[in-house]
Motif scaffolding. Structure first.
Motif, mmCIF file in Angstrom:
data_model
loop_
_atom_site.group_PDB
_atom_site.id
_atom_site.type_symbol
_atom_site.label_atom_id
_atom_site.label_comp_id
_atom_site.label_asym_id
_atom_site.label_seq_id
_atom_site.Cartn_x
_atom_site.Cartn_y
_atom_site.Cartn_z
ATOM 1 N N LEU A 115 0.825 -1.216 0.000
ATOM 2 C CA LEU A 115 0.000 0.000 0.000
ATOM 3 C C LEU A 115 0.856 1.262 0.000
ATOM 4 O O LEU A 115 0.520 2.251 -0.670
ATOM 5 C CB LEU A 115 -0.940 -0.008 1.202
ATOM 6 N N VAL A 116 1.953 1.242 0.746
ATOM 7 C CA VAL A 116 2.872 2.393 0.722
ATOM 8 C C VAL A 116 3.425 2.582 -0.686
ATOM 9 O O VAL A 116 3.506 3.706 -1.208
ATOM 10 C CB VAL A 116 4.007 2.200 1.746
ATOM 11 N N GLY A 117 3.803 1.477 -1.316
ATOM 12 C CA GLY A 117 4.271 1.554 -2.693
ATOM 13 C C GLY A 117 3.205 2.089 -3.627
ATOM 14 O O GLY A 117 3.490 2.894 -4.529
ATOM 15 N N SER A 118 1.952 1.675 -3.421
ATOM 16 C CA SER A 118 0.840 2.176 -4.250
ATOM 17 C C SER A 118 0.670 3.680 -4.095
ATOM 18 O O SER A 118 0.472 4.404 -5.080
ATOM 19 C CB SER A 118 -0.457 1.462 -3.866
ATOM 20 N N LEU A 119 0.738 4.147 -2.846
ATOM 21 C CA LEU A 119 0.602 5.584 -2.593
ATOM 22 C C LEU A 119 1.718 6.361 -3.281
ATOM 23 O O LEU A 119 1.475 7.389 -3.935
ATOM 24 C CB LEU A 119 0.615 5.847 -1.088
ATOM 25 N N LEU A 120 2.952 5.877 -3.152
ATOM 26 C CA LEU A 120 4.090 6.552 -3.772
ATOM 27 C C LEU A 120 3.991 6.523 -5.293
ATOM 28 O O LEU A 120 4.370 7.491 -5.967
ATOM 29 C CB LEU A 120 5.391 5.901 -3.311
ATOM 30 N N CYS A 121 3.470 5.431 -5.849
ATOM 31 C CA CYS A 121 3.268 5.366 -7.302
ATOM 32 C C CYS A 121 2.314 6.454 -7.763
ATOM 33 O O CYS A 121 2.567 7.151 -8.756
ATOM 34 C CB CYS A 121 2.717 3.998 -7.701
ATOM 35 N N ILE A 136 9.331 4.120 -10.730
ATOM 36 C CA ILE A 136 10.035 2.831 -10.756
ATOM 37 C C ILE A 136 10.432 2.424 -9.343
ATOM 38 O O ILE A 136 10.271 1.258 -8.946
ATOM 39 C CB ILE A 136 11.266 2.919 -11.676
ATOM 40 N N ALA A 137 10.961 3.368 -8.555
ATOM 41 C CA ALA A 137 11.346 3.058 -7.173
ATOM 42 C C ALA A 137 10.133 2.627 -6.351
ATOM 43 O O ALA A 137 10.206 1.692 -5.539
ATOM 44 C CB ALA A 137 12.020 4.266 -6.533
ATOM 45 N N ALA A 138 9.005 3.306 -6.563
ATOM 46 C CA ALA A 138 7.785 2.954 -5.835
ATOM 47 C C ALA A 138 7.285 1.576 -6.239
ATOM 48 O O ALA A 138 6.749 0.823 -5.412
ATOM 49 C CB ALA A 138 6.708 4.012 -6.089
ATOM 50 N N ARG A 139 7.477 1.215 -7.501
ATOM 51 C CA ARG A 139 7.071 -0.113 -7.956
ATOM 52 C C ARG A 139 7.919 -1.202 -7.303
ATOM 53 O O ARG A 139 7.453 -2.319 -7.083
ATOM 54 C CB ARG A 139 7.191 -0.198 -9.477
ATOM 55 N N VAL A 140 9.178 -0.888 -7.003
ATOM 56 C CA VAL A 140 10.022 -1.837 -6.285
ATOM 57 C C VAL A 140 9.442 -2.098 -4.897
ATOM 58 O O VAL A 140 9.369 -3.244 -4.441
ATOM 59 C CB VAL A 140 11.470 -1.310 -6.184
ATOM 60 N N VAL A 141 9.007 -1.028 -4.210
ATOM 61 C CA VAL A 141 8.395 -1.182 -2.885
ATOM 62 C C VAL A 141 7.134 -2.038 -2.992
ATOM 63 O O VAL A 141 6.901 -2.941 -2.180
ATOM 64 C CB VAL A 141 8.068 0.201 -2.276
ATOM 65 N N MET A 189 -5.011 4.163 -10.847
ATOM 66 C CA MET A 189 -4.749 2.724 -10.855
ATOM 67 C C MET A 189 -4.045 2.300 -9.566
ATOM 68 O O MET A 189 -4.150 1.151 -9.136
ATOM 69 C CB MET A 189 -3.865 2.351 -12.054
ATOM 70 N N PHE A 190 -3.313 3.225 -8.960
ATOM 71 C CA PHE A 190 -2.604 2.935 -7.719
ATOM 72 C C PHE A 190 -3.388 3.402 -6.497
ATOM 73 O O PHE A 190 -3.415 2.712 -5.475
ATOM 74 C CB PHE A 190 -1.231 3.599 -7.750
ATOM 75 N N PHE A 191 -4.042 4.553 -6.601
ATOM 76 C CA PHE A 191 -4.809 5.054 -5.460
ATOM 77 C C PHE A 191 -5.981 4.130 -5.109
ATOM 78 O O PHE A 191 -6.379 4.052 -3.945
ATOM 79 C CB PHE A 191 -5.349 6.460 -5.761
ATOM 80 N N ILE A 192 -6.517 3.432 -6.118
ATOM 81 C CA ILE A 192 -7.667 2.564 -5.865
ATOM 82 C C ILE A 192 -7.304 1.405 -4.930
ATOM 83 O O ILE A 192 -8.169 0.817 -4.277
ATOM 84 C CB ILE A 192 -8.228 2.025 -7.203
ATOM 85 N N ASN A 193 -6.012 1.105 -4.827
ATOM 86 C CA ASN A 193 -5.584 0.034 -3.931
ATOM 87 C C ASN A 193 -5.749 0.408 -2.454
ATOM 88 O O ASN A 193 -5.907 -0.488 -1.607
ATOM 89 C CB ASN A 193 -4.102 -0.294 -4.169
#
Length: 497
Positions: free
Chosen positions: A100-106, A116-121, A180-184
């Motif tokens: 979820l943290v990665g989704s927020l950062l994305c 890309i870094a957020a996708r790694v998280v 697409m990421f916030f919906i998570n």
């Protein structure tokens, strides 16, 4: 005293309703898995949008997908050990928070490198969340409910890739790629809150330390293999970076296999698991099915380039595969204990072969009805195959090996997906180049492109034919050993027949 069940007949609990508490656990795990599946498939729809909005090249934006895949391969191997050491609920929640943290950062990213870094998280969290959730359900459900639970777990695995492109297309067209990421976030928050009450925190009794040598060999080895396969789709298997990455990765994984086979080694994934027929055959099948599913990325391309469908239209036709898979999995899950892994697997493989053989006959004039039927039959086959191999995976395994066996099986499947995409991507590019060279002006129309796709579809048939022998070798039925007293062990151990 320990209670004993009859060894002659399979457990009959497959017909019964799942207990409410178990359904809560299953619901939380399925939500997490669905988040991962949606996220992985929606992002591919937005790549062209990202190229324009972030002002980067296509080769650069592809790292949004590649970085996520590489991070998945880092999380998967250590998930089993972490869950055994710190508890399934603890690691599942930790993984979900990371995702979820990665989704927020994305969603907040203002550059491609931040994305890309957020996708790694995201990938690190997702790589641990899926195997831990699956292993938790297998352990708390017991042998008699295993098929029903596996059938439920199969739903997000097929619904996500099917509906993800449709939902992603709507979000990209009508909102913003960031959603697409916030919906998570709201979905994941619900899963996190329910998990605190519903999920058990199962741990291994041994409390073994981390296999540092295994981590040093397996994790970078898998990352190198997946990286090499991802690059093969653009530079081919003869590219220097591909050859180096695949060679280095294969050497490191081979070194891990030697290390994990040594006695008295508590490895991340023990090679001794392959002594169990169910695990050995299921792992091979997960790899081969991963190859076939990875090859399936060609399907929407055919629908758009040859059948002249829009992105939304192609997505709607693909829904038939998800519907067939979900129906087959849920239906067979109720009778699986009576029928057995081998028979379900053989029937599923036959359906999948029929469906993919129909694909090889597609051209620009193929009717939508024929396409839907082929998609549905293929989906039915995949649903039955996943149910049989995932259930058979645990037959005979000691309860303390369930979590690590799940991590191992996920690795096989992910390698298969990456390899299938790479191999078929190279084949398709070769076929398309041939058609372009033969076409007047180098611009082939839909009719001229159709042979390139029909020839490529034969590769998925070949992958399925390789699965015939291991499918026949699956255990024919489930026979349980005595169920230990609840005070000492709540997870019954099945035995191969």
């Amino acid at each position: 005293m320990a209670q004993t069940q009859t060894g002659d007949s399979p457990p009959a609990a497959g017909k019964q309703r799942l207990p409410a508490e178990l359904l809560k656990v299953a619901g939380v795990v399925l939500l997490g898995m669905l988040l991962m599946q949606f996220d992985g498939t929606m992002v591919s729809i937005a790549l062209n949008k990202l190229v324009g909005e972030l002002s980067v090249s296509v080769s650069t934006v592809q790292w949004v997908v590649t970085a996520y895949l590489l991070a998945l391969m880092v999380g998967m191997p250590i998930a089993g050990w972490a869950a055994d050491r710190f508890g399934t609920r603890t690691i599942w929640n930790f993984s979900l928070i990371g995702f979820l943290v990665g989704s927020l950062l994305c969603g907040l990213s203002n550059s491609v490198w931040m994305l890309i870094a957020a996708r790694v998280v995201q990938g690190l969290g997702g790589g641990m969340m899926a195997p831990v959730g699956q292993a938790m359900l297998v352990r708390v459900g017991g042998v008699e409910r295993r098929a029903q639970l596996v059938s439920l777990m199969a739903v997000p695995a097929v619904v996500g890739p099917t509906l993800g492109p449709v939902v992603g297309g709507i979000i990209v067209d009508d909102l913003s790629w960031r959603w697409m990421f916030f919906i998570n976030l709201p979905i994941g928050l619900v899963a996190f809150l329910v998990a605190g009450r519903a999920m058990p925190n199962l741990k291994a009794s041994s409390g073994a330390g981390l296999d540092v040598v295994g981590v040093a060999l397996l994790v970078p080895g898998l990352v190198a293999i997946v990286y090499g396969l991802s690059q093969a789709t653009t530079v081919g298997f003869g590219g220097v970076q591909v050859v180096v990455a695949l060679s280095l990765g294969a050497a490191m994984v081979a070194g891990f296999a030697w290390h994990a086979a040594r006695p008295n080694i508590d490895a991340l994934v023990s090679m001794r698991l392959f002594r169990y027929r169910g695990f050995a055959t299921s792992s091979i099948l997960l790899l081969l099915l991963g190859l076939t599913m990875g090859a399936g990325f060609v399907d929407p391309l055919f629908l758009q380039q040859v059948h002249s469908e829009s992105a939304l239209g192609a997505g709607l036709l693909l829904v038939a595969a998800g519907v067939g898979s979900a129906l087959a999995s849920l239906t067979m899950g109720r009778v699986f204990n009576r029928v057995g892994p081998m028979r379900v697997g053989v029937a599923g493989l036959a359906c999948a072969l029929v469906g993919r053989l129909i694909f090889t006959q597609f051209d620009a004039n193929t009717s939508a009805l024929v396409i839907v039927v082929a998609m549905f039959v293929t989906g039915v086959g995949f649903g039955m195959m996943v149910l049989s191999m995932t259930t058979a995976l645990y037959i005979g395994l000691p309860p303390e090996q369930v979590t690590r066996a799940t991590s191992g099986s996920r690795i096989f499947q992910q390698i298969g997906l990456s390899a299938g995409t790479a191999v078929v991507g190279v084949v398709l590019q070769f076929q398309l180049t041939r058609q372009q060279d033969a076409a007047p002006g180098g611009s082939p129309g839909p009719d001229a492109l159709a042979p390139a796709y029909s020839n490529t579809f034969w590769w998925s048939v070949a992958f399925l034919l390789l699965a015939v022998v291991p499918t026949v070798l699956l255990p024919k039925r489930l026979v349980e050993t005595p169920v230990p007293d609840k005070k000492t062990e709540s997870v019954p151990r099945p035995k191969e027949a």
